[in-house]
Design a protein around this motif. Structure first.
Motif, PDB file in Angstrom:
ATOM      1  N   GLY A 235      -1.366   1.839   8.896  1.00  0.00           N
ATOM      2  CA  GLY A 235      -1.768   2.927   8.012  1.00  0.00           C
ATOM      3  C   GLY A 235      -2.743   3.886   8.694  1.00  0.00           C
TER       4      GLY A 235
ATOM      5  N   CYS B 176     -10.533   0.335   4.962  1.00  0.00           N
ATOM      6  CA  CYS B 176     -10.231  -0.643   3.924  1.00  0.00           C
ATOM      7  C   CYS B 176     -10.520  -2.069   4.348  1.00  0.00           C
TER       8      CYS B 176
ATOM      9  N   LYS C 158     -11.137   6.883  -2.171  1.00  0.00           N
ATOM     10  CA  LYS C 158     -11.372   5.672  -1.396  1.00  0.00           C
ATOM     11  C   LYS C 158     -12.549   5.886  -0.449  1.00  0.00           C
TER      12      LYS C 158
ATOM     13  N   SER D  72      -6.824   3.098   8.756  1.00  0.00           N
ATOM     14  CA  SER D  72      -7.399   2.208   9.773  1.00  0.00           C
ATOM     15  C   SER D  72      -7.215   2.793  11.174  1.00  0.00           C
TER      16      SER D  72
ATOM     17  N   CYS E 145       0.845  -1.196   0.000  1.00  0.00           N
ATOM     18  CA  CYS E 145       0.000   0.000   0.000  1.00  0.00           C
ATOM     19  C   CYS E 145       0.880   1.245   0.000  1.00  0.00           C
TER      20      CYS E 145
ATOM     21  N   GLY F  71      -5.640  -0.439  -0.600  1.00  0.00           N
ATOM     22  CA  GLY F  71      -4.856  -1.634  -0.307  1.00  0.00           C
ATOM     23  C   GLY F  71      -4.432  -2.371  -1.569  1.00  0.00           C
TER      24      GLY F  71
ATOM     25  N   CYS G 151      -6.311  -3.285   8.461  1.00  0.00           N
ATOM     26  CA  CYS G 151      -6.914  -3.086   7.154  1.00  0.00           C
ATOM     27  C   CYS G 151      -6.444  -4.120   6.141  1.00  0.00           C
TER      28      CYS G 151
HETATM   29  S1  SF4 Z   1      -5.074  -0.522   3.048  1.00  0.00           S
HETATM   30 FE1  SF4 Z   1      -6.240   1.375   3.353  1.00  0.00          FE
HETATM   31  S2  SF4 Z   1      -6.232   1.782   5.564  1.00  0.00           S
HETATM   32 FE2  SF4 Z   1      -4.627   0.267   5.106  1.00  0.00          FE
HETATM   33  S3  SF4 Z   1      -2.758   1.447   4.903  1.00  0.00           S
HETATM   34 FE3  SF4 Z   1      -3.616   1.178   2.849  1.00  0.00          FE
HETATM   35  S4  SF4 Z   1      -4.922   2.983   2.463  1.00  0.00           S
HETATM   36 FE4  SF4 Z   1      -4.488   2.888   4.678  1.00  0.00          FE
END
Ligand code: SF4
Length: 506
Positions: free
Chosen positions: A150, A184, A416, A153, A66, A440, A276
């Motif tokens: 991240g 996510c 998103k 989350s 990500c 993600g 996430c």
């Molecule tokens: S998957 Fe979504 S919540 Fe997780 S780090 Fe990536 S953008 Fe952020």
């Protein structure tokens, strides 16, 4: 007495954060694959496919899963018969490891940490400092558990102090729909119950570091109240129908982890932190014999999914698109975008709003263009951009009316998760559109970006306005030009359907 050398801890932390930037834990991959196999919602199934394909691509290319490569969180259990080589504190050693990991020239990770959070919010440039927790325990080793969390989350973390007679299950079921899709999903819920307020939050975070084992638990049966709660919350959370990326579907959570601690007779503190689609954590032990070594998984551990884009996707040329074209798009429909796509997120939107307020000319003509809310990782070795998944769109909601209005003139946005009611109303009022890319699936999205150039605000770094040339970039129509939102209709439909479908006995 075991001597732990500074370099051993620093090297191990640096290698671990590189490792988890591109290798999902295999228990997570297996759980997403199981969710993919049983998913019946086409939109959610496609999102799960993208997450799995992205995961394998990241493992193969040694590039981040990500674009948000997270804030470093490190738990150390330090044996009381351990001595560290003098010179640096534990925090300094961990920070040096984080610094080396995030500035590694072969796979630079995104520096997302800002110092002076209530003031200048200055980027520290190397993702330090880490958040470090230490505990002294019996023994002569150092056990390290670390995670890269991240912002999407983490921003959905929940806390409350319930009355002792209140239902924890009801509290989770009340909070989860309000968390939207910005975390996510699908992912894991970490829940801390008891202790004091800060202890509950810490337990929720630590709970996320354990392996996914809810199906084993179901098979062997709950042995205590905590395990009963895990199963009950897992089943009821999934019956909400939120689904992957909030698009409506059968799987929202892959596991529910709970840690508890004795608490005051008058209190029931409860904390919830989600993990996430970019779940990233690793555990290792130092015993004085050198740095930790991490064995790379085999690519055959990833499922072979033949994904060539969302099924039945409409192909769209961004360079010739008109308002009449987007009026034919329906919420939930999938698209493959090609052509020129602008980028911009929080800081660029603020600049644009300030310039419009002062009557200054804008540096880019936004009329009839699409903007992508993104802050990519820096590119390496011939890449046009590094991993470039979408960032959460609600942060741009307050600018949406301005951006879609006559002065700026955007036709559509890509980001998103859901939009707030005012943004949805503005989209309908301007007959515009809002699309989502899969949070993600950042490396997969980046492969659709063929070139990139800065158009404005270069001093903003990853927040500058770029123009991407994209080819078959997969997105879904999340709010159509009539204001129908798939984040409303999808979960509602799947919640009703799940009411009819008996919950699968996995
Ligand atoms: S998957 Fe979504 S919540 Fe997780 S780090 Fe990536 S953008 Fe952020």
């Amino acid at each position: 007495m075991t001597l732990i050398k500074q370099d051993d801890l620093i090297r191990s932390v640096a290698d671990a954060f590189q490792f988890i930037s591109y290798y999902h834990p295999l228990d997570f991959v297996r759980a997403v694959k199981a969710a993919y196999d049983r998913e019946q919602s086409p939109a959610a199934k496609d999102a799960l496919a993208q997450i799995l394909v992205n995961s394998r691509m990241a493992a193969e290319g040694h590039r981040p899963i990500c674009q948000d490569t997270g804030m470093a969180v490190v738990f150390l259990k330090i044996g009381m018969e351990v001595r560290f080589e003098p010179g640096m504190t534990v925090q300094e050693m961990v920070d040096e490891g984080v610094r080396q990991a995030y500035t590694n020239p072969d796979n630079p990770l995104r520096a997302s940490v800002l110092a002076d959070p209530a003031g200048a919010r200055r980027n520290t440039k190397d993702n330090t400092p880490a958040v470090v927790y230490t505990e002294l325990v019996p023994g002569n080793t150092v056990e390290v558990r670390l995670a890269a969390k991240g912002g999407g989350s983490e921003n959905k973390a929940q806390f409350d102090i319930l009355n002792p007679s209140d239902s924890i299950v009801d509290w989770v079921l009340e909070r989860l729909p309000k968390m939207g899709a910005g975390w996510c999903p699908p992912g894991i819920l970490g829940i801390g119950i008891g202790g004091t307020p800060e202890k509950a939050m810490l337990m929720a975070k630590e709970a996320l570091l354990d392996q996914i084992d809810i199906q084993d638990l179901r098979q062997r049966g709950a042995g205590d109240r905590t395990e009963e709660l895990r199963l009950e919350i897992y089943d009821k959370a999934n019956a909400l129908g939120i689904g992957a990326q909030g698009l409506g579907g059968l799987t929202t959570v892959l596991d529910v982890k709970i840690k508890g601690y004795p608490t005051h007779a008058a209190s029931l503190p409860v904390a919830l932190i989600p993990n996430c689609a970019a779940t990233r954590h690793l555990h290792f032990t130092l015993d004085g014999s050198g740095p930790a070594h991490f064995s790379p998984p085999s690519l055959s551990d990833w499922p072979a999914i033949d994904w060539k884009g969302p099924p039945n996707a409409r192909r769209v040329n961004l360079d010739t698109l008109t308002r009449a074209d987007i009026a034919t798009w329906k919420a939930g429909e999938t698209l493959l975008l090609s052509g020129k796509l602008l980028t911009g997120r929080d800081a660029a939107h603020k600049r644009i709003a300030d310039m419009v307020a002062k009557g200054e000319p804008l540096p880019v003509d936004f009329h009839n263009r699409f903007i992508y809310y993104v802050g990519p990782v820096d590119p390496v070795k011939g890449e046009a951009v590094g991993p470039a998944g979408p960032t959460k769109s609600t942060r741009m909601d307050k600018f949406t009316d301005l951006m879609l209005g006559e002065q700026v003139g955007l036709l559509g946005m890509v980001g998103k998760a859901e939009r707030g009611p005012a943004a949805v109303a503005s989209i309908a009022a301007h007959s515009a559109v809002y699309c989502t890319a899969v949070g993600g699936a950042a490396y997969l999205v980046a492969k659709a970006i063929k070139s990139s150039r800065v158009l404005a605000f270069p001093e903003l770094g990853m927040e500058a306005i770029y123009e991407f040339e994209v080819e078959n970039m997969p997105v879904a129509v999340a709010v159509d030009s009539r204001g129908e939102s798939v984040h409303e209709t999808g979960p509602r439909e799947w919640r009703m359907r799940i009411g009819k479908i008996p919950l699968a006995k996995h």
